[in-house]
Motif scaffolding. Structure first.
Motif, mmCIF file in Angstrom:
data_model
loop_
_atom_site.group_PDB
_atom_site.id
_atom_site.type_symbol
_atom_site.label_atom_id
_atom_site.label_comp_id
_atom_site.label_asym_id
_atom_site.label_seq_id
_atom_site.Cartn_x
_atom_site.Cartn_y
_atom_site.Cartn_z
ATOM 1 N N GLN A 1 10.493 5.726 3.730
ATOM 2 C CA GLN A 1 9.302 6.304 3.099
ATOM 3 C C GLN A 1 9.730 7.129 1.895
ATOM 4 O O GLN A 1 10.661 7.933 1.986
ATOM 5 C CB GLN A 1 8.537 7.195 4.078
ATOM 6 C CG GLN A 1 7.788 6.444 5.153
ATOM 7 C CD GLN A 1 6.736 5.512 4.605
ATOM 8 O OE1 GLN A 1 6.748 4.343 4.952
ATOM 9 N NE2 GLN A 1 5.829 5.982 3.783
ATOM 10 N N THR B 1 0.848 -1.187 0.000
ATOM 11 C CA THR B 1 0.000 0.000 0.000
ATOM 12 C C THR B 1 0.884 1.237 0.000
ATOM 13 O O THR B 1 2.102 1.157 0.211
ATOM 14 C CB THR B 1 -0.916 0.042 1.246
ATOM 15 O OG1 THR B 1 -0.096 0.199 2.403
ATOM 16 C CG2 THR B 1 -1.751 -1.212 1.364
ATOM 17 N N GLN B 2 0.287 2.354 -0.196
ATOM 18 C CA GLN B 2 0.993 3.634 -0.254
ATOM 19 C C GLN B 2 1.740 3.935 1.045
ATOM 20 O O GLN B 2 2.782 4.577 1.049
ATOM 21 C CB GLN B 2 -0.031 4.719 -0.539
ATOM 22 C CG GLN B 2 0.490 6.112 -0.559
ATOM 23 C CD GLN B 2 -0.617 7.097 -0.910
ATOM 24 O OE1 GLN B 2 -1.617 6.743 -1.511
ATOM 25 N NE2 GLN B 2 -0.438 8.337 -0.499
ATOM 26 N N ASP B 3 1.219 3.463 2.169
ATOM 27 C CA ASP B 3 1.807 3.789 3.468
ATOM 28 C C ASP B 3 2.877 2.803 3.924
ATOM 29 O O ASP B 3 3.526 3.026 4.938
ATOM 30 C CB ASP B 3 0.710 3.877 4.524
ATOM 31 C CG ASP B 3 -0.276 4.990 4.216
ATOM 32 O OD1 ASP B 3 0.162 6.037 3.697
ATOM 33 O OD2 ASP B 3 -1.478 4.809 4.468
#
Length: 77
Positions: free
Chosen positions: A57, A39-41
């Motif tokens: 990140q 996922t994006q996170d």
């Protein structure tokens, strides 16, 4: 300074991964979307010489991307 400090190694940042059959890859065209297993996170992985050494990140500023290291992994013995 040690001579080893100047040795260059390949460093890769892995956003995610997926498995696709060759027929699907061959049918792709410009603009095709490839789903990833993350996922994006979720953190991206920092890999040096086939060893995952850190997580981080992805940061996007204007037209540039970078990686902020959030965790340095302990070496496995």
């Amino acid at each position: 300074m040690s001579a080893i400090n100047d040795v260059e190694v390949e460093l890769s940042i892995v956003l995610g991964a997926t498995r696709l059959p060759v027929r699907e890859i061959l049918s792709m065209s410009r603009g095709a979307m490839i789903p990833l297993d993350c996922t994006q996170d979720e953190p991206s992985l920092v890999i040096v010489i086939s060893h995952t050494i850190a997580r981080g990140q992805i940061l996007v500023e204007e037209d540039r991307m970078s990686l902020e290291i959030t965790e340095v992994l302990k070496r496995k013995r």
